[in-house]
Design a protein around this motif. Structure first.
Motif, short mmCIF file in Angstrom:
data_model
loop_
_atom_site.label_atom_id
_atom_site.label_comp_id
_atom_site.label_asym_id
_atom_site.label_seq_id
_atom_site.Cartn_x
_atom_site.Cartn_y
_atom_site.Cartn_z
N LEU A 371 0.85 -1.19 0.00
CA LEU A 371 0.00 0.00 0.00
C LEU A 371 0.89 1.24 0.00
CD1 LEU A 371 -3.12 0.24 0.19
CD2 LEU A 371 -2.84 0.67 2.63
N TYR A 372 0.55 2.21 -0.89
CA TYR A 372 1.36 3.42 -1.04
C TYR A 372 0.43 4.64 -1.08
CZ TYR A 372 5.31 0.44 -2.39
OH TYR A 372 6.31 -0.49 -2.40
N TRP A 373 1.02 5.80 -0.81
CA TRP A 373 0.28 7.07 -0.83
C TRP A 373 1.03 8.07 -1.69
CZ3 TRP A 373 -3.88 8.45 2.77
CH2 TRP A 373 -4.29 9.77 2.66
N LEU A 374 0.33 8.64 -2.69
CA LEU A 374 0.89 9.72 -3.50
C LEU A 374 0.29 11.03 -3.02
CD1 LEU A 374 2.65 10.63 -5.94
CD2 LEU A 374 0.55 10.54 -7.31
N ALA A 375 1.14 11.92 -2.53
CA ALA A 375 0.68 13.21 -2.01
C ALA A 375 0.69 14.22 -3.16
CB ALA A 375 1.59 13.67 -0.87
N ARG A 376 -0.49 14.55 -3.68
CA ARG A 376 -0.61 15.49 -4.80
C ARG A 376 -0.79 16.93 -4.33
NH1 ARG A 376 -4.80 15.60 -7.33
NH2 ARG A 376 -3.99 16.37 -9.32
N GLY A 377 -0.82 17.16 -3.02
CA GLY A 377 -0.99 18.51 -2.51
C GLY A 377 -2.32 18.75 -1.86
N ALA A 378 -3.13 17.70 -1.67
CA ALA A 378 -4.43 17.88 -1.02
C ALA A 378 -4.28 18.24 0.45
CB ALA A 378 -5.27 16.61 -1.16
N ALA A 379 -3.15 17.89 1.04
CA ALA A 379 -2.85 18.25 2.43
C ALA A 379 -1.35 18.45 2.54
CB ALA A 379 -3.32 17.16 3.38
N PRO A 380 -0.88 19.29 3.45
CA PRO A 380 0.58 19.42 3.65
C PRO A 380 1.19 18.08 4.00
CG PRO A 380 -0.62 21.16 4.81
CD PRO A 380 -1.66 20.18 4.34
N GLU A 381 2.34 17.80 3.42
CA GLU A 381 2.96 16.50 3.65
C GLU A 381 3.22 16.24 5.13
OE1 GLU A 381 5.92 14.95 0.82
OE2 GLU A 381 5.57 16.77 -0.34
N ALA A 382 3.51 17.29 5.87
CA ALA A 382 3.77 17.13 7.31
C ALA A 382 2.53 16.68 8.07
CB ALA A 382 4.29 18.43 7.89
N GLU A 383 1.34 16.86 7.48
CA GLU A 383 0.09 16.53 8.17
C GLU A 383 -0.55 15.25 7.63
OE1 GLU A 383 -2.51 19.87 7.87
OE2 GLU A 383 -1.01 21.30 8.60
N LEU A 384 0.08 14.57 6.69
CA LEU A 384 -0.55 13.43 6.06
C LEU A 384 -0.90 12.32 7.05
CD1 LEU A 384 1.48 13.07 2.74
CD2 LEU A 384 -0.86 13.87 3.00
N ALA A 385 -0.02 12.09 8.01
CA ALA A 385 -0.23 10.96 8.92
C ALA A 385 -1.29 11.24 9.98
CB ALA A 385 1.09 10.61 9.61
N ASP A 391 0.34 2.36 12.46
CA ASP A 391 1.34 1.41 11.97
C ASP A 391 1.73 1.66 10.51
OD1 ASP A 391 -1.12 0.62 10.96
OD2 ASP A 391 -0.68 -1.53 11.06
N PHE A 392 1.20 2.70 9.89
CA PHE A 392 1.66 3.05 8.55
C PHE A 392 3.12 3.47 8.61
CE2 PHE A 392 -2.71 4.34 6.55
CZ PHE A 392 -2.97 2.99 6.29
N LEU A 393 3.91 3.04 7.62
CA LEU A 393 5.35 3.28 7.63
C LEU A 393 5.70 4.71 7.25
CD1 LEU A 393 6.45 0.01 5.75
CD2 LEU A 393 6.48 0.42 8.23
N TRP A 394 5.00 5.28 6.30
CA TRP A 394 5.31 6.61 5.75
C TRP A 394 6.79 6.69 5.34
CZ3 TRP A 394 1.43 9.24 4.05
CH2 TRP A 394 0.19 9.12 4.68
N TYR A 404 4.86 7.54 -0.82
CA TYR A 404 5.21 6.94 0.47
C TYR A 404 4.69 5.51 0.54
CZ TYR A 404 6.04 11.77 1.91
OH TYR A 404 6.49 13.06 2.00
N ARG A 405 5.55 4.60 1.02
CA ARG A 405 5.10 3.24 1.31
C ARG A 405 4.44 3.24 2.68
NH1 ARG A 405 9.72 0.48 0.88
NH2 ARG A 405 9.37 -0.05 -1.32
N LEU A 406 3.21 2.70 2.73
CA LEU A 406 2.47 2.62 3.98
C LEU A 406 2.55 1.25 4.61
CD1 LEU A 406 -0.81 4.53 3.03
CD2 LEU A 406 1.31 5.47 3.96
N LEU A 407 2.28 0.21 3.80
CA LEU A 407 2.31 -1.17 4.28
C LEU A 407 2.90 -2.06 3.20
CD1 LEU A 407 -1.30 -1.54 5.81
CD2 LEU A 407 0.84 -1.26 7.08
N GLU A 408 3.65 -3.07 3.61
CA GLU A 408 4.22 -4.03 2.66
C GLU A 408 3.39 -5.30 2.68
OE1 GLU A 408 8.25 -4.58 3.79
OE2 GLU A 408 8.90 -2.57 3.16
N GLY A 409 3.31 -5.98 1.52
CA GLY A 409 2.60 -7.24 1.45
C GLY A 409 1.66 -7.31 0.28
N ASP A 410 1.12 -8.49 0.06
CA ASP A 410 0.22 -8.74 -1.07
C ASP A 410 -1.12 -8.05 -0.82
OD1 ASP A 410 -1.37 -9.74 -3.07
OD2 ASP A 410 -0.71 -11.82 -2.86
#
Length: 521
Positions: A371-385, A391-394, A404-410
């Protein structure tokens, strides 16, 4: 109004134990006709160039291509041919249906287009005309008297929706899909305009209710209601936004119109919450933005590929092969295209981007599944989490993109389940959910709600084209379990809402279907 929009949004969510209110089964005898036509209106046939006469695929994304084309029948015809026209006919067992350049939920196409062309552009007086994609022609609803002078140096193009076309199949949730399709059309028009050296901007100075009158949609004779959504100004890149004086608006609204709108269905069912949210979300007059597109850098991710064959070849995949993979470089190129600075889509009135992407990476060489997150600017990157799972990795993926990688796995089973159990979300190379800043948008007004879906539709159209350019396919997924996505994120509030899903991969096509050209040669 915000609470009422939230109520509609909650009502129109799918859940694993309950679907949003819908028809339950399809009543084929009431299926709406696919084309709006105006009986008795004079029709202007529009020309179109051979698809070989084309710029390179990447060029329109870096800015308008070359010197602006003249505003004449040839260029107007090309604009509409490359954005809203038919792309092919399909047939199976005696059933025949059309495909179009712009995608649509269920191929139902609620979006209609109306042109206000100044005098001389179509070798005659200024006109209000409806675009008929089945003919690739303009149905003239009125010729404007000389006293009603349209702005010089560009074209006005109005877009509207016939919500019954979607509600026939999707019930209350149909309002969402109409807005997705509006976003698809906006992106298609912007790209086609850029290929002609033109620029597209949204005009906000006319409120939606008055825009109905401007386009002739408030007159008697419409068996199925049609409502205006947007007014576009298409011009040379350096042309200023026009001001539309009240005398012009009043004069257009008072025109005597030619042609009678056809009846699309022998009867229709009314969906009260869809009709309620439609009224709640009509936009007031706004201050026009002045810059719809800041040119991005030329990426050359697809050197030498021609643009127009890709526009007309685009198809929605019905199934993926479950085997094909891609390289991480290709996925990153797709994601670069979705960053706001790299696309000529008309978002001037929407302000900052409102949509980030949640990616389910399945088969991407060089990028771990997960699972990944692409920050396009909808929120400041510092506030994404904030407000999301602890337990998201960020963990940022190396490179220029805020990915950003959030979780690893199938994540294949998860992606399929969240998309209403559809295998197509698991069998592609990558799937994604489009997450919008819901609370933030509604604080600005109920009219911002549909524009969140517009932005998702814009992104979907870009993904369709990127997949085609890579020799692959994509498809938008409107059926998903809204709150299950939010539970995956650990959301305890509505700051983010999932508004559109998408998947990309190698399509499996139904070989039983036959294909015919869109128009006679």
């Amino acid at each position: 109004m915000s609470d009422e929009v939230r109520a509609y949004h909650a009502l129109s969510k799918h859940r694993p134990d309950a679907w949003a209110p819908g028809p339950g089964h399809l009543e084929w005898s009431t299926q709406p006709a696919p084309f709006r036509r105006y009986a008795g209106a004079r029709c202007i046939a529009l020309p179109r160039r051979p698809l070989e006469e084309t710029p390179r695929y990447d060029q329109p994304f870096a800015g308008p291509v070359g010197a602006p084309g003249p505003f004449d029948a040839a260029s107007i015809g090309q604009l509409l041919y490359d954005s809203l026209a038919l792309s092919a006919w399909k047939e199976d067992g005696g059933n025949r249906w059309a495909l179009r350049v712009n995608p649509s939920s269920g191929n139902l196409h609620p979006t209609e287009a109306y042109l206000l062309a100044p005098a001389g552009s179509l070798e005659g007086p200024a006109v209000l005309a409806h675009y008929a994609p089945d003919l690739h022609g303009l149905e003239v609803r009125a010729e404007l008297p000389a006293a009603l002078a349209l702005p010089a140096g560009g074209l006005l193009l109005g877009l509207s929706s016939i919500h019954w076309r979607e509600a026939w199949k999707y019930g209350e949730r149909a309002y969402r899909y109409c807005q997705h399709d509006l976003g698809h059309a906006l992106a298609a028009i912007a790209i086609a305009a850029s290929a002609l050296g033109w620029r597209v901007r949204l005009l906000g100075q006319v409120p939606d209710a008055r825009l109905d009158a401007l386009l002739g949609l408030d007159r008697p004779g419409f068996e199925e209601a049609e409502r205006a959504d947007a007014l576009l100004w298409i011009s040379a890149p350096d042309a200023p936004l026009p001001r539309l004086p009240g005398t012009l608006l009043d004069g257009l609204a008072a025109l005597e119109l030619d042609g009678t709108p056809n009846r699309l269905s022998r009867e229709q069912r009314h969906w009260p919450e869809l009709e309620r949210v439609l009224q709640l979300c009509r936009a007031p007059a706004q201050v026009d933005g002045d810059d719809a597109f800041t040119p991005g850098r030329q990426t050359d991710d697809n050197p030498g590929l021609p643009l127009r064959p890709l526009l007309h070849r685009r198809r929605s995949a019905q199934a993926m092969d479950g085997r094909t993979g891609i390289h991480a470089d290709l996925l990153l190129a797709w994601l670069r295209r979705l960053m706001p600075e790299n696309s000529p889509v008309p978002l001037a009135l929407a302000g900052a981007p409102q949509v980030d992407l949640l990616l389910f990476v399945h088969r991407v060489q060089g990028l771990e599944p997960g699972l990944y997150w692409l920050a396009r600017g909808a929120a400041p990157e510092a506030e994404l989490a904030q407000g999301l799972r602890e337990d998201f990795l960020w963990r940022r993926v190396p490179g220029e993109l805020p990915l950003y990688r959030l979780l690893e796995g199938d994540a294949r089973g998860l992606a399929g389940f969240l998309s209403c159990g559809q295998d197509i979300a698991a069998d592609g190379c990558v799937a994604l959910a489009m997450l919008a800043r819901f609370d933030q948008a509604l604080e600005q007004g109920a009219w911002r709600y549909p524009r969140l879906f517009w932005e998702c539709g814009l992104l979907g159209q870009l993904l369709y084209l990127e997949a085609e350019a890579a020799g692959l396919s994509g498809t938008g997924i409107g059926c998903y379990f809204d709150d299950a996505v939010h539970e995956l994120l650990g959301l305890a509030d509505s700051r983010w809402q999932s508004l559109y899903h998408f998947t990309l991969g190698r399509a499996r096509w139904d070989e039983r279907l036959t294909t015919a050209p869109a128009y006679p040669e």
